[in-house]
Design a protein around this motif. Sequence first.
Motif, PDB file in Angstrom:
ATOM      1  N   ALA A 312       0.828  -1.207   0.000  1.00 32.75           N
ATOM      2  CA  ALA A 312       0.000   0.000   0.000  1.00 32.75           C
ATOM      3  C   ALA A 312       0.863   1.258   0.000  1.00 32.75           C
ATOM      4  CB  ALA A 312      -0.941  -0.007   1.205  1.00 32.75           C
ATOM      5  N   GLY A 313       1.986   1.191   0.739  1.00 39.59           N
ATOM      6  CA  GLY A 313       2.899   2.335   0.770  1.00 39.59           C
ATOM      7  C   GLY A 313       3.486   2.628  -0.602  1.00 39.59           C
ATOM      8  N   ASN A 314       3.844   1.601  -1.319  1.00 36.50           N
ATOM      9  CA  ASN A 314       4.365   1.800  -2.675  1.00 36.50           C
ATOM     10  C   ASN A 314       3.320   2.452  -3.576  1.00 36.50           C
ATOM     11  OD1 ASN A 314       6.865   0.731  -2.098  1.00 36.50           O
ATOM     12  ND2 ASN A 314       6.370  -1.312  -2.854  1.00 36.50           N
ATOM     13  N   GLN A 315       2.066   2.039  -3.400  1.00 37.89           N
ATOM     14  CA  GLN A 315       0.986   2.634  -4.189  1.00 37.89           C
ATOM     15  C   GLN A 315       0.785   4.100  -3.798  1.00 37.89           C
ATOM     16  OE1 GLN A 315      -0.471   1.231  -6.728  1.00 37.89           O
ATOM     17  NE2 GLN A 315      -1.856   2.932  -7.130  1.00 37.89           N
ATOM     18  N   LEU A 316       0.838   4.375  -2.497  1.00 36.55           N
ATOM     19  CA  LEU A 316       0.678   5.749  -2.014  1.00 36.55           C
ATOM     20  C   LEU A 316       1.809   6.636  -2.520  1.00 36.55           C
ATOM     21  CD1 LEU A 316      -0.833   7.789  -0.262  1.00 36.55           C
ATOM     22  CD2 LEU A 316       0.558   6.998   1.693  1.00 36.55           C
ATOM     23  N   TYR A 317       3.011   6.085  -2.569  1.00 37.41           N
ATOM     24  CA  TYR A 317       4.172   6.837  -3.055  1.00 37.41           C
ATOM     25  C   TYR A 317       3.943   7.334  -4.480  1.00 37.41           C
ATOM     26  CZ  TYR A 317       9.061   7.865  -4.232  1.00 37.41           C
ATOM     27  OH  TYR A 317      10.229   8.477  -4.622  1.00 37.41           O
ATOM     28  N   LYS A 318       3.231   6.539  -5.280  1.00 38.89           N
ATOM     29  CA  LYS A 318       2.980   6.906  -6.677  1.00 38.89           C
ATOM     30  C   LYS A 318       1.961   8.033  -6.802  1.00 38.89           C
ATOM     31  CE  LYS A 318       3.802   2.173  -8.313  1.00 38.89           C
ATOM     32  NZ  LYS A 318       3.175   0.969  -8.946  1.00 38.89           N
ATOM     33  N   VAL A 319       0.999   8.093  -5.870  1.00 36.96           N
ATOM     34  CA  VAL A 319      -0.097   9.060  -6.019  1.00 36.96           C
ATOM     35  C   VAL A 319       0.029  10.267  -5.102  1.00 36.96           C
ATOM     36  CG1 VAL A 319      -1.684   7.278  -6.806  1.00 36.96           C
ATOM     37  CG2 VAL A 319      -1.589   7.826  -4.377  1.00 36.96           C
ATOM     38  N   ASP A 320       0.780  10.119  -3.983  1.00 26.99           N
ATOM     39  CA  ASP A 320       0.925  11.233  -3.031  1.00 26.99           C
ATOM     40  C   ASP A 320       2.230  11.043  -2.255  1.00 26.99           C
ATOM     41  OD1 ASP A 320       0.729  13.188  -1.081  1.00 26.99           O
ATOM     42  OD2 ASP A 320      -1.429  12.906  -0.790  1.00 26.99           O
ATOM     43  N   ARG A 321       3.310  11.510  -2.823  1.00 28.02           N
ATOM     44  CA  ARG A 321       4.625  11.282  -2.226  1.00 28.02           C
ATOM     45  C   ARG A 321       4.783  12.001  -0.896  1.00 28.02           C
ATOM     46  NH1 ARG A 321       9.698  11.553  -6.221  1.00 28.02           N
ATOM     47  NH2 ARG A 321       8.197  10.173  -7.268  1.00 28.02           N
ATOM     48  N   ASN A 322       4.201  13.171  -0.742  1.00 25.65           N
ATOM     49  CA  ASN A 322       4.330  13.918   0.518  1.00 25.65           C
ATOM     50  C   ASN A 322       3.676  13.170   1.673  1.00 25.65           C
ATOM     51  OD1 ASN A 322       5.737  16.046  -0.657  1.00 25.65           O
ATOM     52  ND2 ASN A 322       3.849  17.149  -1.203  1.00 25.65           N
ATOM     53  N   THR A 323       2.459  12.673   1.453  1.00 28.41           N
ATOM     54  CA  THR A 323       1.773  11.912   2.503  1.00 28.41           C
ATOM     55  C   THR A 323       2.535  10.631   2.816  1.00 28.41           C
ATOM     56  OG1 THR A 323      -0.370  12.772   1.779  1.00 28.41           O
ATOM     57  CG2 THR A 323      -0.388  10.809   3.169  1.00 28.41           C
ATOM     58  N   PHE A 324       3.074   9.995   1.796  1.00 30.82           N
ATOM     59  CA  PHE A 324       3.881   8.787   2.016  1.00 30.82           C
ATOM     60  C   PHE A 324       5.062   9.100   2.932  1.00 30.82           C
ATOM     61  CE2 PHE A 324       7.793   6.561   0.937  1.00 30.82           C
ATOM     62  CZ  PHE A 324       7.439   5.235   1.174  1.00 30.82           C
ATOM     63  N   ASN A 325       5.782  10.173   2.647  1.00 23.38           N
ATOM     64  CA  ASN A 325       6.954  10.519   3.459  1.00 23.38           C
ATOM     65  C   ASN A 325       6.563  10.827   4.897  1.00 23.38           C
ATOM     66  OD1 ASN A 325       8.810  10.213   1.354  1.00 23.38           O
ATOM     67  ND2 ASN A 325       8.495  12.323   0.631  1.00 23.38           N
ATOM     68  N   GLU A 326       5.433  11.492   5.080  1.00 28.37           N
ATOM     69  CA  GLU A 326       4.958  11.819   6.436  1.00 28.37           C
ATOM     70  C   GLU A 326       4.652  10.533   7.213  1.00 28.37           C
ATOM     71  OE1 GLU A 326       1.605  14.357   6.076  1.00 28.37           O
ATOM     72  OE2 GLU A 326       2.720  16.019   5.158  1.00 28.37           O
ATOM     73  N   LEU A 327       3.964   9.612   6.570  1.00 23.76           N
ATOM     74  CA  LEU A 327       3.592   8.369   7.241  1.00 23.76           C
ATOM     75  C   LEU A 327       4.819   7.521   7.520  1.00 23.76           C
ATOM     76  CD1 LEU A 327       0.296   7.377   5.393  1.00 23.76           C
ATOM     77  CD2 LEU A 327       0.550   8.189   7.740  1.00 23.76           C
ATOM     78  N   ARG A 328       5.745   7.451   6.574  1.00 23.27           N
ATOM     79  CA  ARG A 328       6.948   6.646   6.794  1.00 23.27           C
ATOM     80  C   ARG A 328       7.759   7.188   7.961  1.00 23.27           C
ATOM     81  NH1 ARG A 328      12.008   5.022   6.201  1.00 23.27           N
ATOM     82  NH2 ARG A 328      12.383   2.949   5.294  1.00 23.27           N
ATOM     83  N   THR A 329       7.767   8.508   8.115  1.00 23.62           N
ATOM     84  CA  THR A 329       8.479   9.114   9.239  1.00 23.62           C
ATOM     85  C   THR A 329       7.879   8.682  10.571  1.00 23.62           C
ATOM     86  OG1 THR A 329       9.027  11.053   7.890  1.00 23.62           O
ATOM     87  CG2 THR A 329       9.187  11.313  10.278  1.00 23.62           C
ATOM     88  N   SER A 330       6.576   8.433  10.591  1.00 23.90           N
ATOM     89  CA  SER A 330       5.902   8.064  11.844  1.00 23.90           C
ATOM     90  C   SER A 330       6.016   6.578  12.176  1.00 23.90           C
ATOM     91  CB  SER A 330       4.427   8.465  11.780  1.00 23.90           C
ATOM     92  OG  SER A 330       3.755   7.754  10.757  1.00 23.90           O
ATOM     93  N   LEU A 331       6.641   5.783  11.303  1.00 28.11           N
ATOM     94  CA  LEU A 331       6.866   4.372  11.610  1.00 28.11           C
ATOM     95  C   LEU A 331       7.871   4.243  12.748  1.00 28.11           C
ATOM     96  CD1 LEU A 331       7.209   2.876   8.001  1.00 28.11           C
ATOM     97  CD2 LEU A 331       5.449   2.252   9.671  1.00 28.11           C
ATOM     98  N   PRO A 332       7.760   3.197  13.590  1.00 27.46           N
ATOM     99  CA  PRO A 332       8.748   2.994  14.655  1.00 27.46           C
ATOM    100  C   PRO A 332      10.116   2.716  14.054  1.00 27.46           C
ATOM    101  CG  PRO A 332       7.317   1.088  14.457  1.00 27.46           C
ATOM    102  CD  PRO A 332       6.725   2.156  13.589  1.00 27.46           C
ATOM    103  N   GLU A 333      11.163   3.043  14.806  1.00 29.64           N
ATOM    104  CA  GLU A 333      12.520   2.902  14.293  1.00 29.64           C
ATOM    105  C   GLU A 333      12.862   1.454  13.945  1.00 29.64           C
ATOM    106  OE1 GLU A 333      14.574   5.326  13.407  1.00 29.64           O
ATOM    107  OE2 GLU A 333      12.882   6.635  13.893  1.00 29.64           O
ATOM    108  N   ASP A 334      12.351   0.515  14.747  1.00 26.22           N
ATOM    109  CA  ASP A 334      12.675  -0.886  14.457  1.00 26.22           C
ATOM    110  C   ASP A 334      12.092  -1.320  13.124  1.00 26.22           C
ATOM    111  OD1 ASP A 334       9.887  -1.813  15.128  1.00 26.22           O
ATOM    112  OD2 ASP A 334      10.502  -1.172  17.125  1.00 26.22           O
TER     113      ASP A 334
END
Length: 392
Positions: A312-334
């Motif tokens: 789903a993240g790969n799909q989001l990256y294609k349609v909304d890269r800014n939102t993808f980057n925001e969400l990826r930043t909120s993932l836990p470090e592990d």
Amino acid sequence: MNSRNKRKSETNILSKDSAKQKKIPVWLVVVLLLNALCIVLSLLAKNVRGFAPWYSRNIYTIFQGSVGRLSGLFAFSLSEFLLYALPIVFIVVLIAMLIKKRRPAPLFKLAAIIISALLLLYQANCGVNYYNTSFAETEGFTRISNDKELLIEFCEYIVDRINENSVAVSKEVVSSSSVWDKSQYDLTAPYDQTLFYMSGTGLPDEAVQSMERVGTIYKSLGGYYPHPKGLVYSRPFSNMGVTGIYSPFTIEANYNSEMTPYNLPFTACHELSHLKGYMNESEANFIAFLACVNSDNLAFQRSGYMLAWVYAGNQLYKVDRNTFNELRTSLPEDAKKEFDDNNLFWDKYETKASEVQDTINDEYLKEHGIPEGIQSYNLVVELMLSWYAQNI
């Protein structure tokens, strides 16, 4: 009188010799019969509406319940063993026959029979099922595409689940007997061992239990499952970029045991889903997702959500890269580290062999009625959005 009788006798002898010469060899009859059955099954599956679903429910299940149980008696992957053993045995016997100056023709005849039998097994336990009724249709899922807002909402949901899972897993009591051997996956720095907590007797049992559990929710997934088996020698499959494989010859689910650990539960369930007659790769991914997120095991839940984010993240990256980057930043470090290590792992195997394998797999899927080819794996997002819209 005697002369005429003699001529008559000679004529009978010639007739018998001619009959012997015209007689078709038994081995060739067997080869022709096996290939004819293979072709008939293929034609029926492709051209007779309703044949494949009927066959999957009434005939294939017999093979799955018998051959699957038989191969399940072996702790190792029987298909992996045969993959290496058969060619080696053939070469050794051929060399021995040549050394002893014996004709190798019988060996090649036997090889022809074995190859024909394998083709029939493939068609009977795999090929026909490509034309089976889809899991989505059977269980009432309608694919959802081109819905950006729902995709963003689903990705936010997945990120929240990954964060919750990381916290929950870190609180589990870990024993050395129930943790994956992670030494081979450590590409940059040590993992927190609590991330790889496994309850019970390990991944194979947990995979079966997870599939059985999801089978109580979706009836078409109910029934018997053999234990999935990690490949003893996974390097050739890593070189080809293969994460797992369903063997229709032995009805076994095999997974690449070299992969970064979070892939293992999802892949095991993916391959087990093929044993239920669902060959479409996006549906196998979807079933694996359902099995993992509905599992009682935290490692399986984590695997399901992690792979959901990948697709789903790969799909989001294609349609909304800014939102993808925001969400990826909120993932836990592990989780970020595991994703990075997974990329490092597969980067090592970006070779010509993996490109060739992708091309072959792409053509194979298209030939079996899946026009999207290898891109069909990514279509799991359409099914996950349907699940999310129905259940969350």
